[in-house]
Design a protein around this motif. Structure first.
Motif, PDB file in Angstrom:
ATOM      1  N   LEU A 101       0.827  -1.209   0.000  1.00  0.00           N
ATOM      2  CA  LEU A 101       0.000   0.000   0.000  1.00  0.00           C
ATOM      3  C   LEU A 101       0.861   1.260   0.000  1.00  0.00           C
ATOM      4  O   LEU A 101       0.525   2.252  -0.655  1.00  0.00           O
ATOM      5  N   THR A 104       2.152   1.711  -3.613  1.00  0.00           N
ATOM      6  CA  THR A 104       1.168   2.048  -4.656  1.00  0.00           C
ATOM      7  C   THR A 104       0.301   3.256  -4.328  1.00  0.00           C
ATOM      8  O   THR A 104      -0.192   3.921  -5.249  1.00  0.00           O
ATOM      9  N   GLU A 105       0.080   3.559  -3.045  1.00  0.00           N
ATOM     10  CA  GLU A 105      -0.931   4.556  -2.702  1.00  0.00           C
ATOM     11  C   GLU A 105      -0.433   5.734  -1.879  1.00  0.00           C
ATOM     12  O   GLU A 105      -1.098   6.771  -1.841  1.00  0.00           O
ATOM     13  N   ARG A 177      -1.901  -2.213  -8.253  1.00  0.00           N
ATOM     14  CA  ARG A 177      -1.728  -1.345  -9.421  1.00  0.00           C
ATOM     15  C   ARG A 177      -2.756  -1.645 -10.510  1.00  0.00           C
ATOM     16  O   ARG A 177      -3.023  -0.788 -11.364  1.00  0.00           O
ATOM     17  N   ARG A 184     -10.605   4.937  -8.102  1.00  0.00           N
ATOM     18  CA  ARG A 184     -10.029   5.912  -7.171  1.00  0.00           C
ATOM     19  C   ARG A 184     -10.639   7.292  -7.395  1.00  0.00           C
ATOM     20  O   ARG A 184     -11.018   7.978  -6.434  1.00  0.00           O
ATOM     21  N   ARG A 194      -8.358   9.387   1.496  1.00  0.00           N
ATOM     22  CA  ARG A 194      -7.457   8.383   0.922  1.00  0.00           C
ATOM     23  C   ARG A 194      -7.626   7.043   1.616  1.00  0.00           C
ATOM     24  O   ARG A 194      -7.703   6.009   0.960  1.00  0.00           O
ATOM     25  N   THR A 197     -10.855   5.371   0.699  1.00  0.00           N
ATOM     26  CA  THR A 197     -10.749   4.797  -0.645  1.00  0.00           C
ATOM     27  C   THR A 197      -9.984   3.484  -0.612  1.00  0.00           C
ATOM     28  O   THR A 197     -10.373   2.498  -1.263  1.00  0.00           O
ATOM     29  N   ILE A 198      -8.889   3.452   0.156  1.00  0.00           N
ATOM     30  CA  ILE A 198      -8.099   2.214   0.261  1.00  0.00           C
ATOM     31  C   ILE A 198      -8.929   1.107   0.886  1.00  0.00           C
ATOM     32  O   ILE A 198      -8.966  -0.038   0.392  1.00  0.00           O
ATOM     33  N   ILE A 202     -10.231  -0.034  -2.897  1.00  0.00           N
ATOM     34  CA  ILE A 202      -9.058  -0.712  -3.462  1.00  0.00           C
ATOM     35  C   ILE A 202      -8.891  -2.120  -2.891  1.00  0.00           C
ATOM     36  O   ILE A 202      -8.725  -3.088  -3.645  1.00  0.00           O
TER      37      ILE A 202
END
Length: 297
Positions: A101, A104-105, A177, A184, A194, A197-198, A202
């Protein structure tokens, strides 16, 4: 003449046909090798049961492994293999997920690329290096903290965590990815933070790939031989303490195969362990494919 040329296959079509032939040949060779290995291991693995009168049930449930006494109980190695694999997987997964994480984020792009390259590089490190680190660093440290020899289940778990953590991280990064950017953007557009969203977008989307990464990591841990052999103690007994020496299927095979004579019960027993290891590896891979298929659907 012009009509004849027009009806002839083009250069591109011939290249395409030749490419398909080479690909088909490669697939046939790989399939033949896999089938040959399966037949060979199955043939060697059942000799103990066919020629030496050892029952499959007794082999799978017996607790004593002493080829000199014709005692072939594989249960201690099977249980130990499962214990170190499951515990290592449960420890490595959250660590790998957090690092993935971050890559990528969370981290800036330049740090993402640097950290991802570092993970990819470390994935390719030979297992003997991890075993040597375990032997020279982990085992003495555990001996200092908990007493005893330092060899045992805990040392093997620590080494396996270091190994499969990188494998799970690399595969999890690829899975995260692959999450569409529209997901997103849509989540952010609805006012989600954020972390929301994760957590809500995601991770649910990537759940199947994360589970697949865990299964592949555990499959590597289950089949690891050299690194585990160097730190686990190689004593065939039921796992009854984290600091007690034990033995896995792979460590018994690697330590015993060079000290047994081909065709003897001791050697045939090792081939039977190899067959059990193969079957478990196939199960792990089957679970990974099943998980991947459900994730796609």
């Amino acid at each position: 003449m012009t009509k004849h040329k027009l009806l002839q296959p083009s250069k591109e079509s011939r290249q395409d046909r030749h490419g398909k032939c080479w690909v088909g040949l490669a697939i046939a060779i790989i399939g033949l090798l896999v089938i040959t290995i399966l037949i060979f291991l199955c043939t060697k693995g059942v000799v103990l049961f066919v020629n030496h009168g050892i029952g499959v049930f007794d082999f799978m449930t017996g607790v004593k492994w002493s080829p000199s006494e014709e005692k072939f109980g594989a249960l201690p190695m099977i249980l130990t293999s499962f214990v170190v694999t499951l515990v290592a997987g449960l420890i490595a997964l959250p660590l790998a997920l957090l690092v993935a994480l971050a890559i990528t984020e969370i981290l800036p792009e330049r740090f993402q690329n640097l950290l991802r390259s570092l993970v990819e590089l470390m994935v390719g490190i030979p297992s003997v290096i991890y075993g040597f680190i375990g032997l020279t660093v982990v085992v003495p440290q555990l001996r200092q903290w908990f007493g005893g020899t330092g060899f045992g289940l805990l040392a093997a778990i620590v080494v396996l965590v270091m190994m499969i953590f990188l494998t799970i991280t690399s595969m999890t990064v690829d899975t995260l990815r692959a999450t569409p950017a529209a997901y997103r953007i849509g989540s952010m557009g609805l006012g989600a933070t954020r972390w929301q969203t994760i957590w809500h977008v995601i991770l649910p989307y990537a759940k199947g790939g994360i589970i697949t990464a865990l299964i592949f990591g555990m499959a590597r841990a289950f089949g690891e031989a050299l690194a585990v052999q160097m730190v686990i103690g190689n004593t065939v007994s039921l796992p009854n303490g984290w600091m007690n020496p034990a033995a896995t299927l792979t460590s018994v095979i690697t330590t015993g195969i060079g000290n047994s004579v081909m065709g003897t019960p001791a050697n045939d027993g090792l081939w039977s362990l190899a067959l059990v290891l193969l079957l478990m590896s196939l199960i792990f891979n089957g679970l990974a494919q099943l998980t991947k298929g459900r994730a796609k659907s």
